[in-house]
Design a protein around this motif. Structure first.
Motif, short mmCIF file in Angstrom:
data_model
loop_
_atom_site.label_atom_id
_atom_site.label_comp_id
_atom_site.label_asym_id
_atom_site.label_seq_id
_atom_site.Cartn_x
_atom_site.Cartn_y
_atom_site.Cartn_z
N GLY A 51 0.79 -1.22 0.00
CA GLY A 51 0.00 0.00 0.00
C GLY A 51 0.82 1.28 0.00
O GLY A 51 0.27 2.36 0.21
N TYR A 52 2.12 1.18 -0.22
CA TYR A 52 2.96 2.37 -0.26
C TYR A 52 2.94 3.04 -1.63
O TYR A 52 3.27 4.19 -1.77
CB TYR A 52 4.42 2.03 0.08
N ARG A 53 2.59 2.30 -2.67
CA ARG A 53 2.60 2.82 -4.04
C ARG A 53 1.27 2.46 -4.68
O ARG A 53 0.71 1.41 -4.44
CB ARG A 53 3.76 2.15 -4.80
N THR A 57 3.89 -0.08 -12.10
CA THR A 57 4.63 0.19 -13.33
C THR A 57 5.42 1.47 -13.16
O THR A 57 4.89 2.49 -12.72
CB THR A 57 3.67 0.34 -14.53
N ILE A 58 6.68 1.41 -13.48
CA ILE A 58 7.53 2.58 -13.36
C ILE A 58 7.48 3.31 -14.70
O ILE A 58 7.82 2.75 -15.74
CB ILE A 58 8.97 2.16 -13.01
N LYS A 59 7.03 4.55 -14.65
CA LYS A 59 6.83 5.31 -15.88
C LYS A 59 8.12 6.02 -16.30
O LYS A 59 8.89 6.46 -15.48
CB LYS A 59 5.74 6.35 -15.65
N ARG A 60 8.31 6.12 -17.57
CA ARG A 60 9.44 6.87 -18.13
C ARG A 60 9.07 8.35 -18.15
O ARG A 60 7.91 8.70 -18.36
CB ARG A 60 9.72 6.41 -19.57
N PRO A 61 10.04 9.22 -17.97
CA PRO A 61 9.72 10.65 -18.04
C PRO A 61 9.38 11.03 -19.47
O PRO A 61 9.88 10.45 -20.42
CB PRO A 61 11.02 11.32 -17.58
#
Length: 129
Positions: A51-53, A57-61
């Motif tokens: 529940g921290y995130r 999925t880690i998004k690209r800038p």
């Protein structure tokens, strides 16, 4: 907007999170926000599970930020050229700032970065002869 209460993680979940955090630190990926390696993805999934995130999925800038950085650097270079020309005429940093519509502190910072010599007006009493 319904706010859900985060449930406190169990001891095993906390240990697993700490183990994955240690693995990321050992891999040396602490300053890489957009890393998509297995170690960082596992940490992101564990954070989502606890529940921290909100999404794993880690998004690209976006390219927008790179473009803005390039525009900013280009403007600084143009300001430095204008400033060097005016400094060569013997103007002070306050006068240069007034001419190119920038602050005196910005002018001094650019002068230090680009190693430009800016003259200062002499203060004090003028000699009588």
């Amino acid at each position: 907007m319904v706010k859900t209460k985060r449930i406190r993680p169990t001891k095993e979940q906390a240990q697993e999170l700490n183990r994955r955090l240690d693995a990321v630190v050992e891999a040396g990926h602490t300053n890489n926000l957009y890393c998509d390696c297995e170690v960082c993805q596992a940490l992101a999934e564990q954070e989502e599970l606890m529940g921290y995130r909100t999404d794993s999925t880690i998004k690209r800038p976006s390219e927008k930020w790179d473009r803005r950085k390039q525009v900013y650097e280009r403007k600084r270079q143009i300001d430095a050229v204008k400033m060097a020309n005016l400094a060569g005429q013997g103007l002070t940093s306050a006068e240069i700032g007034g001419k190119i519509h920038r602050s005196k502190s910005y002018i001094n910072k650019l002068a230090k970065e680009f190693d430009i010599k800016i003259f200062t007006k002499k203060r004090g009493r003028k000699p009588c002869h």
